[in-house]
Write an enzyme that holds these catalytic residues in place. Structure first.
Site, PDB file in Angstrom:
ATOM      1  N   LEU A 160       0.785  -1.238   0.000  1.00  0.00           N
ATOM      2  CA  LEU A 160       0.000   0.000   0.000  1.00  0.00           C
ATOM      3  C   LEU A 160       0.819   1.292   0.000  1.00  0.00           C
ATOM      4  O   LEU A 160       0.235   2.371   0.019  1.00  0.00           O
ATOM      5  CB  LEU A 160      -0.978   0.031   1.188  1.00  0.00           C
ATOM      6  CG  LEU A 160      -2.026  -1.087   1.219  1.00  0.00           C
ATOM      7  CD1 LEU A 160      -2.930  -0.933   2.431  1.00  0.00           C
ATOM      8  CD2 LEU A 160      -2.848  -1.099  -0.054  1.00  0.00           C
ATOM      9  N   ASP A 161       2.130   1.214  -0.035  1.00  0.00           N
ATOM     10  CA  ASP A 161       2.944   2.433  -0.156  1.00  0.00           C
ATOM     11  C   ASP A 161       4.226   2.148  -0.926  1.00  0.00           C
ATOM     12  O   ASP A 161       5.309   2.608  -0.565  1.00  0.00           O
ATOM     13  CB  ASP A 161       3.264   2.999   1.228  1.00  0.00           C
ATOM     14  CG  ASP A 161       3.736   4.468   1.157  1.00  0.00           C
ATOM     15  OD1 ASP A 161       3.446   5.143   0.141  1.00  0.00           O
ATOM     16  OD2 ASP A 161       4.397   4.923   2.103  1.00  0.00           O
ATOM     17  N   LEU A 162       4.077   1.396  -2.011  1.00  0.00           N
ATOM     18  CA  LEU A 162       5.235   1.064  -2.840  1.00  0.00           C
ATOM     19  C   LEU A 162       5.652   2.287  -3.655  1.00  0.00           C
ATOM     20  O   LEU A 162       4.833   2.936  -4.297  1.00  0.00           O
ATOM     21  CB  LEU A 162       4.893  -0.089  -3.785  1.00  0.00           C
ATOM     22  CG  LEU A 162       6.034  -0.582  -4.685  1.00  0.00           C
ATOM     23  CD1 LEU A 162       7.080  -1.309  -3.857  1.00  0.00           C
ATOM     24  CD2 LEU A 162       5.503  -1.484  -5.782  1.00  0.00           C
ATOM     25  N   ASN A 166      10.783   3.719  -0.989  1.00  0.00           N
ATOM     26  CA  ASN A 166      10.578   2.606  -0.065  1.00  0.00           C
ATOM     27  C   ASN A 166      11.164   1.310  -0.588  1.00  0.00           C
ATOM     28  O   ASN A 166      10.749   0.222  -0.195  1.00  0.00           O
ATOM     29  CB  ASN A 166       9.078   2.421   0.221  1.00  0.00           C
ATOM     30  CG  ASN A 166       8.547   3.470   1.171  1.00  0.00           C
ATOM     31  OD1 ASN A 166       9.317   4.128   1.880  1.00  0.00           O
ATOM     32  ND2 ASN A 166       7.240   3.658   1.189  1.00  0.00           N
ATOM     33  N   THR A 202       1.076   7.583  -1.375  1.00  0.00           N
ATOM     34  CA  THR A 202       1.848   8.732  -1.837  1.00  0.00           C
ATOM     35  C   THR A 202       1.292   9.226  -3.164  1.00  0.00           C
ATOM     36  O   THR A 202       1.078   8.420  -4.072  1.00  0.00           O
ATOM     37  CB  THR A 202       3.326   8.343  -2.016  1.00  0.00           C
ATOM     38  OG1 THR A 202       3.835   7.839  -0.774  1.00  0.00           O
ATOM     39  CG2 THR A 202       4.159   9.534  -2.460  1.00  0.00           C
TER      40      THR A 202
END
Length: 433
Positions: A160-162, A166, A202
């Protein structure tokens, strides 16, 4: 910004190891990450690790090393339990493309988990250093990232935040997923094991539904697939991907990818992955990998072929082959030119019949020009035109042969005929390899 982190030299005792804080590595709304030296009881040398502390910047303070809570309700306690539960879930993951969690523990009125410390910098750093990555390098890295996501999804977890920031680069070559602050764990039936809402992710890397769909009982792998496509977009262009709302209103910016000479297949993969509508995206990460793996094989084959062509032995053979045919062409050209002027002199002195001589010179001259152009490669021809030229050379050579026989000049016609057939056969064999 005042991070309000632990002071260097602070000692923390976990369940298995002891940690000495070295420095702050980074911070966010829900935590502070440190570089710490991990010490074991067996007396082995300390190892540098990344240590993440649960610390809610808006409501937490610090009394010495102890974390204090400024709210009367139990918001901090609620999210602390979720933090520990997610850390335990990550600890069960074992994949070279996912950061390895060593242990989790509670101390100082909060909780921590330790992870391997990767020194190679992030994928974002690599992109900034190079400006952008080529197609071959992007595909190779994307396959490794996709395999890590595929493993996560098989364990009913989504990231959910690739994004490139990261993804750490172990040894500068292997991408490793980190920062699972927004990740969620689902049970075998696809229901969320925690009641926490989905994070917004993001901008540029999160699809529209991630910001609007606050809770879900389905494994939302298409959100990771969107971020995966956006990550490839950033690698290829060096620019931040457009937000999903912009793609919905203005369309996908495929021209930005076409202008840098990417293959149509890769452009289609990125565009489909970043579709604003989740039903139009790839539905499994394995489908994306299936689409891009042939590109890697194609790039590897090209590299191998180019390497073979550049070997000293092949270069020497090529020089020898060019040199041999160069001298053959010179000798053949001199011989055929001599024959041409010989026959032309016969015409001038009236030794050839005017009617036969006109036809003879036409066939001989055309065959001569065609063959020289073909054999010496003075013009560029595609495969079809080259084949037509070969047959035309044979046809005119046969006509020349028949006229030469009638005029008792058979040696020239036989020579042209034989070499034309040989050249045609050699060209066909070359094309079939």
């Amino acid at each position: 910004m005042n991070i309000n982190g632990l002071a260097p030299g602070t000692i923390l005792k976990g369940e298995k190891y002891e940690y000495e804080i070295h420095k702050v590595l980074g911070s966010g709304s829900f935590g502070i990450t440190y570089v710490a030296m991990m010490k074991s009881e067996d007396g082995s040398l300390p190892v540098a690790v990344a240590l993440k502390e649960f610390f809610m910047r808006e409501i937490n303070g610090r009394d010495g090393s102890t974390v204090s809570n400024s709210t009367a309700n139990n918001v901090f306690g609620y999210y602390k339990k979720k933090f520990i539960k997610e850390a335990l879930s990550l600890g069960r993951l074992n994949h070279p493309g996912i950061i390895k969690v060593i242990e989790s523990f509670e101390a100082n009125n909060t909780c921590y988990y330790s992870m391997e410390y990767i020194r190679g910098g992030s994928l974002e750093d690599l992109i900034e250093r190079k400006g952008s990555l080529g197609e071959a390098e992007t595909v190779a890295l994307a396959i490794k990232i996709g395999e890590a996501l595929e493993y996560m999804h098989s364990k009913n977890m989504v990231h959910l935040d690739l994004k490139p920031g990261n993804i750490m680069m172990r040894d500068g070559q292997t991408p490793v997923l980190i920062d699972f602050g927004l990740s969620k764990k689902f049970d075998a039936e696809g229901h969320a094991e925690t009641s926490t809402t989905l994070g917004c992710g993001t901008p540029g890397y999160s699809p529209i539904e991630q910001a609007t769909q606050q809770k879900t009982d389905e494994l939302p792998v298409t959100m990771d697939i969107y971020a995966f496509g956006a990550t490839m977009f950033k690698m290829l262009t060096g620019k931040r991907p457009p937000e999903s709302s912009s793609i919905l209103n203005d369309g996908f910016p495929s021209r930005a990818l076409k202008n840098i000479g990417l293959s149509r297949r890769l452009i289609n993969v990125v565009e489909k992955s970043m579709s604003p509508s989740k039903k139009n995206r790839f539905q499994r990460i394995n489908d994306v990998l299936y689409a891009i793996r042939p590109l890697k094989e194609s790039h590897e084959k090209t590299i191998i072929d180019n390497t073979k062509q550049q070997t000293p032995d092949n270069q020497q053979k090529k020089r020898k082959s060019v040199s041999r045919w160069f001298y053959v062409n010179i000798l053949l050209s001199i011989y055929m030119t001599s024959g041409f002027f010989y026959e032309f002199s016969r015409l001038i002195h009236g030794k050839l019949a005017t009617k036969n001589c006109t036809i003879y010179l036409f066939f001989f001259s055309l065959s001569f020009v065609l063959y020289l152009l073909y054999l010496n490669k003075l013009i560029y021809l595609n495969r079809l035109k080259k084949s037509i030229l070969c047959f035309a050379t044979i046809f005119f050579s046969m006509g020349t042969l028949m006229l030469c026989i009638s005029e008792r000049s058979i040696e020239f016609g036989l020579l042209i005929m034989a070499i034309s057939i040989f050249a045609t056969f050699k060209e066909f064999v070359k094309q079939r390899k």
